[in-house]
Design a protein around this motif. Structure first.
Motif, PDB file in Angstrom:
ATOM      1  N   LEU A  67     -14.124  12.084   6.270  1.00  0.00           N
ATOM      2  CA  LEU A  67     -13.518  10.756   6.283  1.00  0.00           C
ATOM      3  C   LEU A  67     -14.170   9.829   5.275  1.00  0.00           C
ATOM      4  O   LEU A  67     -13.608   8.790   4.925  1.00  0.00           O
ATOM      5  N   ARG A  68     -15.375  10.197   4.830  1.00  0.00           N
ATOM      6  CA  ARG A  68     -16.167   9.317   3.987  1.00  0.00           C
ATOM      7  C   ARG A  68     -16.032   9.662   2.509  1.00  0.00           C
ATOM      8  O   ARG A  68     -15.708  10.790   2.150  1.00  0.00           O
ATOM      9  N   GLY A  69     -16.332   8.669   1.675  1.00  0.00           N
ATOM     10  CA  GLY A  69     -16.292   8.883   0.236  1.00  0.00           C
ATOM     11  C   GLY A  69     -17.354   9.870  -0.199  1.00  0.00           C
ATOM     12  O   GLY A  69     -18.360  10.086   0.486  1.00  0.00           O
ATOM     13  N   SER A  70     -17.131  10.499  -1.356  1.00  0.00           N
ATOM     14  CA  SER A  70     -18.085  11.452  -1.912  1.00  0.00           C
ATOM     15  C   SER A  70     -18.141  11.266  -3.421  1.00  0.00           C
ATOM     16  O   SER A  70     -17.486  10.380  -3.981  1.00  0.00           O
ATOM     17  N   ARG A  71     -18.889  12.104  -4.071  1.00  0.00           N
ATOM     18  CA  ARG A  71     -19.169  11.943  -5.507  1.00  0.00           C
ATOM     19  C   ARG A  71     -17.912  11.736  -6.340  1.00  0.00           C
ATOM     20  O   ARG A  71     -17.856  10.835  -7.186  1.00  0.00           O
ATOM     21  N   TYR A  72     -16.893  12.556  -6.129  1.00  0.00           N
ATOM     22  CA  TYR A  72     -15.681  12.482  -6.943  1.00  0.00           C
ATOM     23  C   TYR A  72     -14.522  11.771  -6.232  1.00  0.00           C
ATOM     24  O   TYR A  72     -13.454  11.610  -6.829  1.00  0.00           O
ATOM     25  N   CYS A  73     -14.746  11.386  -4.996  1.00  0.00           N
ATOM     26  CA  CYS A  73     -13.667  10.800  -4.182  1.00  0.00           C
ATOM     27  C   CYS A  73     -14.108   9.462  -3.584  1.00  0.00           C
ATOM     28  O   CYS A  73     -14.449   9.396  -2.397  1.00  0.00           O
ATOM     29  N   PRO A  74     -14.097   8.380  -4.377  1.00  0.00           N
ATOM     30  CA  PRO A  74     -14.541   7.064  -3.897  1.00  0.00           C
ATOM     31  C   PRO A  74     -13.477   6.386  -3.040  1.00  0.00           C
ATOM     32  O   PRO A  74     -12.851   5.401  -3.437  1.00  0.00           O
ATOM     33  N   SER A  75     -13.266   6.926  -1.850  1.00  0.00           N
ATOM     34  CA  SER A  75     -12.150   6.484  -1.009  1.00  0.00           C
ATOM     35  C   SER A  75     -12.264   5.032  -0.560  1.00  0.00           C
ATOM     36  O   SER A  75     -11.243   4.391  -0.284  1.00  0.00           O
ATOM     37  N   ASP A  76     -13.478   4.503  -0.491  1.00  0.00           N
ATOM     38  CA  ASP A  76     -13.636   3.112  -0.053  1.00  0.00           C
ATOM     39  C   ASP A  76     -12.984   2.132  -1.031  1.00  0.00           C
ATOM     40  O   ASP A  76     -12.596   1.024  -0.631  1.00  0.00           O
ATOM     41  N   THR A  77     -12.830   2.509  -2.280  1.00  0.00           N
ATOM     42  CA  THR A  77     -12.210   1.623  -3.272  1.00  0.00           C
ATOM     43  C   THR A  77     -10.688   1.763  -3.299  1.00  0.00           C
ATOM     44  O   THR A  77     -10.019   1.048  -4.049  1.00  0.00           O
ATOM     45  N   PHE A  78     -10.139   2.677  -2.481  1.00  0.00           N
ATOM     46  CA  PHE A  78      -8.700   2.944  -2.507  1.00  0.00           C
ATOM     47  C   PHE A  78      -7.974   2.465  -1.254  1.00  0.00           C
ATOM     48  O   PHE A  78      -6.775   2.712  -1.119  1.00  0.00           O
ATOM     49  N   GLU A  79      -8.652   1.803  -0.344  1.00  0.00           N
ATOM     50  CA  GLU A  79      -8.017   1.436   0.924  1.00  0.00           C
ATOM     51  C   GLU A  79      -6.824   0.504   0.721  1.00  0.00           C
ATOM     52  O   GLU A  79      -5.750   0.703   1.302  1.00  0.00           O
ATOM     53  N   THR A  80      -6.979  -0.521  -0.117  1.00  0.00           N
ATOM     54  CA  THR A  80      -5.877  -1.443  -0.372  1.00  0.00           C
ATOM     55  C   THR A  80      -4.740  -0.737  -1.098  1.00  0.00           C
ATOM     56  O   THR A  80      -3.557  -0.939  -0.782  1.00  0.00           O
ATOM     57  N   ILE A  81      -5.083   0.108  -2.070  1.00  0.00           N
ATOM     58  CA  ILE A  81      -4.060   0.859  -2.816  1.00  0.00           C
ATOM     59  C   ILE A  81      -3.269   1.743  -1.865  1.00  0.00           C
ATOM     60  O   ILE A  81      -2.028   1.789  -1.924  1.00  0.00           O
ATOM     61  N   ALA A  82      -3.955   2.444  -0.959  1.00  0.00           N
ATOM     62  CA  ALA A  82      -3.268   3.341  -0.027  1.00  0.00           C
ATOM     63  C   ALA A  82      -2.332   2.562   0.890  1.00  0.00           C
ATOM     64  O   ALA A  82      -1.195   2.988   1.145  1.00  0.00           O
ATOM     65  N   ASP A  83      -2.777   1.416   1.366  1.00  0.00           N
ATOM     66  CA  ASP A  83      -1.930   0.608   2.253  1.00  0.00           C
ATOM     67  C   ASP A  83      -0.713   0.063   1.511  1.00  0.00           C
ATOM     68  O   ASP A  83       0.396   0.023   2.058  1.00  0.00           O
ATOM     69  N   GLN A  84      -0.911  -0.350   0.277  1.00  0.00           N
ATOM     70  CA  GLN A  84       0.203  -0.897  -0.491  1.00  0.00           C
ATOM     71  C   GLN A  84       1.249   0.166  -0.809  1.00  0.00           C
ATOM     72  O   GLN A  84       2.452  -0.101  -0.771  1.00  0.00           O
ATOM     73  N   LYS A  85       0.805   1.370  -1.107  1.00  0.00           N
ATOM     74  CA  LYS A  85       1.732   2.414  -1.539  1.00  0.00           C
ATOM     75  C   LYS A  85       2.404   3.138  -0.378  1.00  0.00           C
ATOM     76  O   LYS A  85       3.544   3.595  -0.497  1.00  0.00           O
ATOM     77  N   PHE A  86       1.693   3.274   0.746  1.00  0.00           N
ATOM     78  CA  PHE A  86       2.205   4.132   1.814  1.00  0.00           C
ATOM     79  C   PHE A  86       2.442   3.385   3.126  1.00  0.00           C
ATOM     80  O   PHE A  86       2.799   4.000   4.127  1.00  0.00           O
ATOM     81  N   GLY A  87       2.244   2.077   3.100  1.00  0.00           N
ATOM     82  CA  GLY A  87       2.654   1.193   4.182  1.00  0.00           C
ATOM     83  C   GLY A  87       2.280   1.646   5.571  1.00  0.00           C
ATOM     84  O   GLY A  87       1.121   1.948   5.854  1.00  0.00           O
ATOM     85  N   VAL A  88       3.276   1.723   6.470  1.00  0.00           N
ATOM     86  CA  VAL A  88       3.032   2.003   7.884  1.00  0.00           C
ATOM     87  C   VAL A  88       3.058   3.495   8.212  1.00  0.00           C
ATOM     88  O   VAL A  88       2.932   3.876   9.373  1.00  0.00           O
ATOM     89  N   LEU A  89       3.250   4.351   7.214  1.00  0.00           N
ATOM     90  CA  LEU A  89       3.273   5.796   7.463  1.00  0.00           C
ATOM     91  C   LEU A  89       1.931   6.268   8.009  1.00  0.00           C
ATOM     92  O   LEU A  89       0.869   5.779   7.614  1.00  0.00           O
ATOM     93  N   LYS A  90       1.979   7.238   8.903  1.00  0.00           N
ATOM     94  CA  LYS A  90       0.776   7.786   9.515  1.00  0.00           C
ATOM     95  C   LYS A  90       0.800   9.307   9.468  1.00  0.00           C
ATOM     96  O   LYS A  90       1.851   9.941   9.324  1.00  0.00           O
ATOM     97  N   GLY A  91      -0.357   9.905   9.662  1.00  0.00           N
ATOM     98  CA  GLY A  91      -0.469  11.340   9.831  1.00  0.00           C
ATOM     99  C   GLY A  91       0.168  12.165   8.734  1.00  0.00           C
ATOM    100  O   GLY A  91       0.060  11.868   7.542  1.00  0.00           O
ATOM    101  N   GLY A  92       0.884  13.224   9.149  1.00  0.00           N
ATOM    102  CA  GLY A  92       1.481  14.135   8.189  1.00  0.00           C
ATOM    103  C   GLY A  92       2.498  13.476   7.287  1.00  0.00           C
ATOM    104  O   GLY A  92       2.616  13.841   6.110  1.00  0.00           O
ATOM    105  N   ALA A  93       3.225  12.491   7.808  1.00  0.00           N
ATOM    106  CA  ALA A  93       4.206  11.783   6.980  1.00  0.00           C
ATOM    107  C   ALA A  93       3.509  11.051   5.842  1.00  0.00           C
ATOM    108  O   ALA A  93       4.019  10.996   4.719  1.00  0.00           O
ATOM    109  N   ARG A  94       2.341  10.494   6.124  1.00  0.00           N
ATOM    110  CA  ARG A  94       1.596   9.783   5.078  1.00  0.00           C
ATOM    111  C   ARG A  94       1.043  10.777   4.055  1.00  0.00           C
ATOM    112  O   ARG A  94       1.070  10.521   2.852  1.00  0.00           O
ATOM    113  N   VAL A  95       0.531  11.907   4.527  1.00  0.00           N
ATOM    114  CA  VAL A  95       0.029  12.934   3.609  1.00  0.00           C
ATOM    115  C   VAL A  95       1.151  13.413   2.700  1.00  0.00           C
ATOM    116  O   VAL A  95       0.963  13.585   1.483  1.00  0.00           O
TER     117      VAL A  95
END
Length: 258
Positions: free
Chosen positions: A103-131
């Motif tokens: 669930l956490r960020g790693s060397r090549y995957c800075p997920s903490d900087t993508f939270e707003t981007i993910a919410d803007q692009k994928f809205g209310v989708l959850k789980g497999g639908a979001r993937v």
């Protein structure tokens, strides 16, 4: 499905160094190694460093000079139902403990900087639908282009330049999933029908109660993937980690249906 693997590595080690080799098919519920052979020329003494939890298999060795490595195997791959549409997303408190590191960020995957981007692009989708939406967005916005990235390229750089190779596609998919509170990890695999043939990087996401394979590049069928290893990102799944210097002379990977 049954596939045959043929891997050839040829390296030159100018000094005597230790190395960790990870090219053998993993032990997993959805794949069975029917037969295999790992040969070093010249012969070297190896120490097995297999992981009984993950099923990953690796050997450590020390060598100086030229070294040819051959790995041949036949692997039976079970049918994989990797449908995402109805796969539910789990509350953090209900996730298995072994999924939490993904669930956490790693060397090549800075997920903490993508939270707003993910919410803007994928809205209310959850789980497999979001993937599935993440995978569709990557397929529609990234160009598969050899030579535009290197071993230091992160998901942020891939997002900006909108191009990369399999590991870049995988890192961006992992980053967007983790930013959506969905456990995601990279898997190194052998891939049937991949062109050009090579080691391949795909993604595993934990939704609907289990890990599900996903190839963000769309270049290989899920039922034709043979898992080698998995980890937080590409740094955890290198096929050869050299604790010193070496030069690659030649390398080839062939995967064929039996």
């Amino acid at each position: 499905m049954r596939v045959r693997l043929e891997t050839r590595l040829d390296y030159d080690f100018p000094e005597r160094v230790e190395s960790l080799l990870q090219i053998e098919a993993a032990v997993a519920d959805d794949q069975t190694v029917v037969e295999e052979r790992l040969v070093f020329d010249p012969p070297v003494q190896v120490t097995r460093r297999d992981d009984p939890v993950s099923g990953e298999r690796r050997v450590a060795f020390t060598h100086q000079g030229r070294l040819a490595i051959a790995y041949d195997a036949v692997v039976e791959i079970d049918h994989r139902d990797m449908a995402l549409a109805e796969a539910a997303q789990h509350p953090i408190a209900e996730l298995p403990i072994d999924t939490l590191p993904y669930l956490r960020g790693s060397r090549y995957c800075p997920s903490d900087t993508f939270e707003t981007i993910a919410d803007q692009k994928f809205g209310v989708l959850k789980g497999g639908a979001r993937v599935a939406a993440v995978a569709a967005w990557i397929a529609g916005h990234l160009e598969y282009r050899i030579g535009c990235s290197d071993a230091r390229t992160t998901a942020l750089e891939t997002y900006v330049q909108r191009a990369g190779v399999c590991r870049d596609f995988a890192h961006l998919a992992i980053t967007l999933c983790r930013a959506s509170d969905i456990p995601a990890r990279v898997a190194s695999v052998y891939a049937l029908t991949l062109e050009p043939p090579d080691f391949h990087a795909v993604v595993e996401v934990f939704v609907g109660g289990r890990w599900r394979l996903l190839d963000p590049t769309g270049l290989a069928p899920i039922d034709g993937l043979v898992r080698i290893a998995y980890g937080r990102d590409a740094a955890d799944v290198a096929f050869l980690t050299i604790f010193g210097k070496a030069t690659m002379v030649a390398q080839s990977v062939t995967v064929t249906a039996v």
